[in-house]
Write a protein that holds these residues in place. Structure first.
Motif, PDB file in Angstrom:
ATOM      1  N   GLY A 121     -49.996  63.109 -33.924  1.00 17.86           N
ATOM      2  CA  GLY A 121     -50.330  62.997 -32.516  1.00 17.86           C
ATOM      3  C   GLY A 121     -51.219  61.821 -32.169  1.00 17.86           C
ATOM      4  N   ASN A 122     -51.970  61.297 -33.143  1.00 18.65           N
ATOM      5  CA  ASN A 122     -52.803  60.129 -32.893  1.00 18.65           C
ATOM      6  C   ASN A 122     -51.971  58.944 -32.417  1.00 18.65           C
ATOM      7  OD1 ASN A 122     -55.670  60.824 -33.866  1.00 18.65           O
ATOM      8  ND2 ASN A 122     -54.388  61.516 -35.546  1.00 18.65           N
ATOM      9  N   LEU A 123     -50.730  58.878 -32.877  1.00 22.15           N
ATOM     10  CA  LEU A 123     -49.826  57.796 -32.491  1.00 22.15           C
ATOM     11  C   LEU A 123     -49.507  57.835 -31.000  1.00 22.15           C
ATOM     12  CD1 LEU A 123     -47.292  58.045 -35.454  1.00 22.15           C
ATOM     13  CD2 LEU A 123     -49.012  56.263 -35.113  1.00 22.15           C
ATOM     14  N   GLU A 142     -58.782  54.357 -36.106  1.00 20.78           N
ATOM     15  CA  GLU A 142     -58.025  53.181 -35.684  1.00 20.78           C
ATOM     16  C   GLU A 142     -57.340  53.354 -34.326  1.00 20.78           C
ATOM     17  OE1 GLU A 142     -55.413  55.196 -38.889  1.00 20.78           O
ATOM     18  OE2 GLU A 142     -57.535  54.849 -38.556  1.00 20.78           O
ATOM     19  N   TYR A 143     -57.296  54.574 -33.818  1.00 22.27           N
ATOM     20  CA  TYR A 143     -56.678  54.823 -32.511  1.00 22.27           C
ATOM     21  C   TYR A 143     -57.707  54.911 -31.391  1.00 22.27           C
ATOM     22  CZ  TYR A 143     -52.592  55.609 -35.316  1.00 22.27           C
ATOM     23  OH  TYR A 143     -51.563  55.423 -36.200  1.00 22.27           O
ATOM     24  N   GLN A 144     -58.968  54.786 -31.715  1.00 20.87           N
ATOM     25  CA  GLN A 144     -60.032  54.876 -30.716  1.00 20.87           C
ATOM     26  C   GLN A 144     -60.190  53.527 -30.018  1.00 20.87           C
ATOM     27  OE1 GLN A 144     -63.986  55.694 -32.225  1.00 20.87           O
ATOM     28  NE2 GLN A 144     -64.438  56.927 -30.420  1.00 20.87           N
ATOM     29  N   ARG A 177     -62.629  57.078 -23.604  1.00 14.17           N
ATOM     30  CA  ARG A 177     -61.669  58.150 -23.304  1.00 14.17           C
ATOM     31  C   ARG A 177     -61.047  58.740 -24.570  1.00 14.17           C
ATOM     32  NH1 ARG A 177     -57.793  54.951 -19.524  1.00 14.17           N
ATOM     33  NH2 ARG A 177     -58.227  53.514 -21.209  1.00 14.17           N
ATOM     34  N   TYR A 178     -61.201  58.055 -25.697  1.00 12.68           N
ATOM     35  CA  TYR A 178     -60.679  58.506 -26.983  1.00 12.68           C
ATOM     36  C   TYR A 178     -61.836  59.135 -27.744  1.00 12.68           C
ATOM     37  CZ  TYR A 178     -56.777  55.423 -25.850  1.00 12.68           C
ATOM     38  OH  TYR A 178     -55.699  54.807 -25.229  1.00 12.68           O
ATOM     39  N   ILE A 179     -61.814  60.431 -27.892  1.00 12.79           N
ATOM     40  CA  ILE A 179     -62.905  61.159 -28.522  1.00 12.79           C
ATOM     41  C   ILE A 179     -62.569  61.398 -29.988  1.00 12.79           C
ATOM     42  CG2 ILE A 179     -64.288  63.258 -28.502  1.00 12.79           C
ATOM     43  CD1 ILE A 179     -63.584  63.489 -25.490  1.00 12.79           C
TER      44      ILE A 179
END
Length: 73
Positions: free
Chosen positions: A39-41, A60-62, A66-68
């Motif tokens: 789901g990070n993708l 790496e997805y932060q 808004r990305y916790i």
């Protein structure tokens, strides 16, 4: 971010979603993982579609506040 802080963001949301195909504006996206998906993708897509926050567990997805980032979704 602490659990109470995350909970505060959740309370301000319009609900929780784990599927970007049905994300609605203001929802809290949770990036779940399974044997065939990560789901990070999809966190960027969720934010793009109007999710207020994306709960992720891979740094790496932060991209911004808004990305916790948590240890495990």
């Amino acid at each position: 971010m602490t659990i109470p802080e995350i909970y505060s963001h959740f309370l301000k949301s319009t609900g929780v979603n784990t599927d970007t195909r049905t994300v609605q504006k203001g929802q809290f996206f949770v990036a779940l993982k399974g044997g065939n998906f990560n789901g990070n993708l999809y966190a960027d897509k969720a934010i793009e579609l109007g999710a207020s926050f994306a709960l992720i567990d891979e740094v790496e997805y932060q991209k911004d506040e808004r990305y916790i980032l948590v240890d495990s979704c």
